[in-house]
Design an enzyme around this catalytic site. Structure first.
Site, mmCIF file in Angstrom:
data_model
loop_
_atom_site.group_PDB
_atom_site.id
_atom_site.type_symbol
_atom_site.label_atom_id
_atom_site.label_comp_id
_atom_site.label_asym_id
_atom_site.label_seq_id
_atom_site.Cartn_x
_atom_site.Cartn_y
_atom_site.Cartn_z
ATOM 1 N N TYR A 394 35.349 48.511 45.163
ATOM 2 C CA TYR A 394 36.136 47.310 45.156
ATOM 3 C C TYR A 394 37.490 47.440 45.691
ATOM 4 C CZ TYR A 394 32.901 44.726 42.308
ATOM 5 O OH TYR A 394 31.709 44.100 41.690
ATOM 6 N N GLY B 64 27.408 41.728 41.523
ATOM 7 C CA GLY B 64 28.553 42.151 41.232
ATOM 8 C C GLY B 64 29.439 41.647 39.943
ATOM 9 N N SER B 65 30.886 41.589 40.076
ATOM 10 C CA SER B 65 31.577 41.531 38.742
ATOM 11 C C SER B 65 31.223 39.989 38.103
ATOM 12 C CB SER B 65 32.870 41.359 39.295
ATOM 13 O OG SER B 65 33.705 40.797 38.213
ATOM 14 N N SER B 66 31.534 40.085 36.655
ATOM 15 C CA SER B 66 31.535 38.833 35.885
ATOM 16 C C SER B 66 32.640 37.835 36.280
ATOM 17 C CB SER B 66 31.563 39.182 34.476
ATOM 18 O OG SER B 66 32.720 39.959 34.202
ATOM 19 N N GLY B 67 33.598 38.347 37.232
ATOM 20 C CA GLY B 67 34.428 37.256 37.600
ATOM 21 C C GLY B 67 34.066 36.137 38.581
#
Lengths: 425, 139
Positions: A394, B64-67
């Site tokens: 990331y 991917g992210s929980s955002g």
């Protein structure tokens, strides 16, 4: 969607405007999923404080306005009531106790402290970590949860056997004040069985091995559920934490099975619920090397500025390891080292002498956030070294830096020498 | 000009149209998309550097992210969101993202939109009826 009488009353405004808005969001969300009903939850992990760099711009409108927009998807400003479910706060935007991070961000520190006070008073527990399971929120097998944070979700499902989908800021906000979440995906037992068999042909033992395996598998199975054959060495919490975080970064893995290790996996047959795998994939030397090279694909310069340990947040054992590796040594004049751990464990690190050893070498032990979330790194950082596949994935995308991925020992050596000499061994 | 019609399930209602942007790679939110510019920033993604603003985004699903939802929520507030989204795989990330983006969204199609829609095609989305009408750019 079918609602119970209690849920209908909440939707109709019987518990006030905020709960009405929360239930309205859960119904819109449930219908978007194609869910038939909601399920009660009493374990919510979400994000409330106006922590992220973009949300701070809305902070002047006040915490009820932040909660309405970002936790309920409500344009109308409603007053946040006391939470109904046990609710914990995940990572924040800044480590307000440590000036190393704050570089002229006094306003942000103030916003975060006010947010902590506001949401704390509503019943949100300020764990301030991506790893709630390291500091006391350890759901039991079968428990329905509503968690954000992809690395925590995969740990919650696979390692603990509790049940959560990857929720978002809005859905966890709604769950906190209603005690409900759509009954969908991993809440339903039939959806928790494996789909893909992964035949592991190389030894997977240390934390770096587990990180690379997770990164490779995430790309291979994306949102599917892998079960593993050939993982002989017994993992521990640290290794599975890193493995899951990596698999949830390169893909969207939320659940996996390791026969004899994960609680829902008595055997390989059991992992697949008596069905045959959709497909069998091999993880061998070539797959391992490709994943390692992808993790290091942004790195060009061997001169390292910044070493970041603790994504997901380090356990106390990991902080102790970093301290021992640094004992009696001194960081290069050209590097900074930040070690991240939950604030509750920082207290243990202080008492155990680990913080003092790391600081004596020139490093810092930080809490509450990470560089990817806060977008804060030491000034002029261009090249990062980290033991985290997730952070190596990331950070270059978010901040434009180069990133090296390697073992904890490789990272500590880079901190001391200022040069990256890590590699796949 | 020839048009093709797909039928699917409404995720979020509404009617919209725009130019298609198609990817066979799943899309990240937090850490892979910048709501201030509307651009994909994931370093190894085939859309890296390309803006999703005002496009009809056609993609396999979210990763991917929980955002994810929060970042597309911010894109709505910043005016950088796609005009509509069409996807194949329902997950909590993409469904919640669609809901808070408040743009027409359709899934569960009778034929795979990734096989039929190409970047640059003009796409009309009537999510309330679950109907997607495609006008090929090359037609």
């Amino acid at each position: 969607m079918k609602l119970t009488d209690d849920e209908q009353r909440m939707l109709d405004g019987g518990e006030g405007p905020a709960v009405h808005r929360a239930m309205d969001l859960l119904v819109r969300y449930g219908e978007a999923l194609g869910a038939e009903r909601l399920v009660p939850v009493n374990n919510v992990c979400g994000t409330f404080v106006a922590a992220g760099p973009m949300i701070r711009e809305f902070a002047s409108k006040g915490n009820d306005a932040i909660f309405s927009e970002f936790n309920l998807d409500s344009t109308e400003r409603v007053e946040m009531p006391q939470v109904k479910a046990y609710t914990c706060h995940l990572v924040m935007g800044i480590d307000s106790k440590h000036p190393e991070m704050n570089q002229g961000l006094e306003e942000t520190v103030r916003i975060q402290k006010e947010g902590e006070k506001f949401f704390g008073a509503k019943g949100v527990n300020m764990l301030a970590t991506c790893t709630p399971y390291q500091v006391g929120n350890v759901p039991v097998m079968g428990e329905h949860c509503a968690w954000m944070e992809s690395s925590a979700v995969i740990y919650c499902n696979a390692v603990l056997g509790a049940r959560t989908n990857t929720e978002g800021r809005e859905s966890t906000g709604a769950a906190s004040i209603t005690g409900r979440i759509p009954y969908f995906g991993l809440h339903i037992p039939e959806n928790r069985v494996a789909t893909h068999l992964i035949d592991v042909k190389v030894p997977v033992d240390d934390m770096m091995d587990w990180g690379i395996l997770g990164y490779a598998i995430g790309e291979m199975v994306e949102e599917d559920i892998p079960a593993f054959r050939g993982l002989v060495a017994q993992p521990n919490m640290i290794k599975l934490k890193h493995f899951g975080a990596a698999a949830a970064s390169s893909g969207g893995v939320e659940m996996y099975h390791i026969p004899g290790v994960t609680p829902e996996t008595r055997s390989e047959e059991y992992a697949f619920g008596g069905r045959a795998p959709l497909t069998t994939l091999v993880y061998g030397e070539a797959e391992r090397r490709i994943a390692y090279e992808k993790l290091n694909s942004t790195a060009k310069s061997h001169d390292v500025d910044f070493i970041m340990l603790g994504c997901p947040h380090n356990s106390i054992e990991q902080v102790g390891l970093a301290a021992r590796l640094l004992e009696g040594r001194r960081l290069s004049a050209n590097t900074s080292l930040w070690v991240f751990t939950p604030r509750a464990l920082k207290e243990v690190a202080d008492r155990s002498g680990y913080t003092a050893l790391i600081e004596a070498a020139g490093g810092h032990v930080l809490t509450d956030t990470c560089p990817a979330i806060s977008r804060i790194m030491p000034k002029d950082t261009k090249v990062v070294a980290t033991d985290s596949a997730k952070q190596a994935h990331y950070l270059p995308a978010i901040t434009g830096v180069q990133a090296w991925f390697g073992s904890v020992a490789d990272c500590v050596e880079a901190a001391v020498s200022g040069r990256w000499n890590g590699g796949l061994r | 000009m020839s048009t093709i019609v797909l039928h699917g399930r409404k995720v979020v209602g509404g009617v919209s149209e725009g130019e298609a942007l198609v990817t066979r790679e799943t899309v990240s939110g937090w850490g892979g998309f910048d709501p201030r510019t509307g651009k994909v920033v994931e370093t190894r993604h085939e859309l890296c550097g390309i803006s999703l603003k005002d496009k009809v985004l056609v993609f396999p699903g979210a990763k991917g992210s929980s955002g994810w939802s929060q970042y597309f929520h911010l894109a709505r507030l910043a005016g950088t969101a796609p005009k509509a989204i069409l996807y194949n795989r329902t997950t909590t990330k993409v469904a919640l993202g669609a809901v808070v983006m408040r743009v027409p969204a359709v899934t569960d199609f009778d034929s795979d939109p990734l096989d039929i829609i190409e970047t640059g095609d003009w796409v009309k989305v009537d999510a309330d009826r679950g109907v997607v009408e495609i006008t090929k750019k090359s037609a």
